[in-house]
Design an enzyme around this catalytic site. Structure first.
Site, mmCIF file in Angstrom:
data_model
loop_
_atom_site.group_PDB
_atom_site.id
_atom_site.type_symbol
_atom_site.label_atom_id
_atom_site.label_comp_id
_atom_site.label_asym_id
_atom_site.label_seq_id
_atom_site.Cartn_x
_atom_site.Cartn_y
_atom_site.Cartn_z
ATOM 1 N N ASP A 8 0.765 -1.040 0.042
ATOM 2 C CA ASP A 8 -0.134 -0.080 -0.051
ATOM 3 C C ASP A 8 1.003 1.135 0.063
ATOM 4 O OD1 ASP A 8 -2.065 -1.704 0.021
ATOM 5 O OD2 ASP A 8 -2.636 -1.175 1.960
ATOM 6 N N ASP A 130 -14.778 -4.490 -1.126
ATOM 7 C CA ASP A 130 -14.510 -4.233 0.148
ATOM 8 C C ASP A 130 -15.949 -4.108 1.002
ATOM 9 O OD1 ASP A 130 -11.925 -4.193 -1.166
ATOM 10 O OD2 ASP A 130 -11.657 -2.060 -0.828
#
Length: 261
Positions: A8, A130
């Protein structure tokens, strides 16, 4: 089952968040490319890279950082975070990204998915869902969808999507174990190929997920557990933390383009 390390990127650095909370971030390395090299040298067959800044703003803030990773590695790299237009996808695929992950746009602009699949292979276009308590979250997990996670998956399936990356937000970055039941429920209802994500803490979690292969769960994205050295054979990461450095000589054969999609 394919294990995919996650990187990330926020403000150009390699970070990990807790449950997607930008106020709960830990910086692991200043240069994400170095992190990518570490995971490659530990025999990663694919990498999952997310531009967290883009997830919030919709602007490809860390594009050059991602370009460096793709140019350095000899394995497929999938990229997500703030990809909301046809041009964004073209730009990433143009630098050698193997597949792009469409998240928020799958909810807000499903026509984009149809347009992408009319031009690119389904192996290059995947949808990321998600979810928290079965409800998809979008725009950096700051807004909720009006439909259930599996309902969104079925809509994407109608458009020609073959794979979903499913993240259980309640588990992401918590180091409390994988969301086995939520992933099983989703995979059974979706009837698609699924990459699981969120909460993997140990090899036991990986073994549990393997039992879901019969429902299409064939791969898993692992983040914080790798960064916290929860698995054996992570000597390279230990060496880097101790200032011993790394090199770019890969000892395993190139698998770019050979990964199972």
């Amino acid at each position: 089952m394919l294990i995919i390390p996650a990187i990330d990127i926020k403000d150009g650095k390699c970070v990990r968040l807790t449950r997607g909370d930008f106020d709960q971030q830990k910086i692991y390395l200043d240069n994400p490319r170095d992190m990518a090299i570490i995971w490659r040298k530990q025999n990663a067959k694919m990498l999952h890279v997310v531009d967290l800044d883009a997830a919030l703003t919709g602007t490809m803030v860390n594009f050059e950082k991602i370009r460096e990773i793709v140019a350095t590695l000899d394995i497929p790299v999938q990229v997500g975070g703030g990809i909301r237009s046809f041009e964004d996808v073209e730009r990433y695929l143009g630098i050698g990204v193997s597949r792009v992950v469409i998240g928020s746009a799958a909810v807000t602009n499903p026509q984009l998915i149809a347009e992408l699949l009319a031009t690119f292979s389904p192996s290059q276009i995947v949808v990321g869902i998600d979810a928290e308590n079965g409800i998809p979250k979008i725009k950096g997990w700051t807004e909720s969808s009006s439909m259930q996670d599996y309902e969104l998956a079925l809509e994407m399936k109608k458009l020609g999507v073959k794979r979903i990356i499913y993240t259980d937000i309640s588990r992401d970055g918590m180091m409390q174990g994988v969301g086995y039941e939520s992933t099983r429920r989703f995979a059974m209802k979706a009837g698609m190929r699924v990459t699981a994500s969120g909460g993997v803490t140990s090899s036991d979690d990986l073994k549990k997920l393997q039992t879901l292969e019969q429902y299409g769960v064939d791969s898993v994205i692992v983040g914080k557990a790798l960064y916290e050295s929860n698995f054996p054979c992570q000597q390279l990461w230990y060496n880097y933390e101790k200032g011993m450095g790394i090199d770019c000589n890969f000892t395993t054969a190139s698998v770019r383009g050979k990964c199972c999609f």
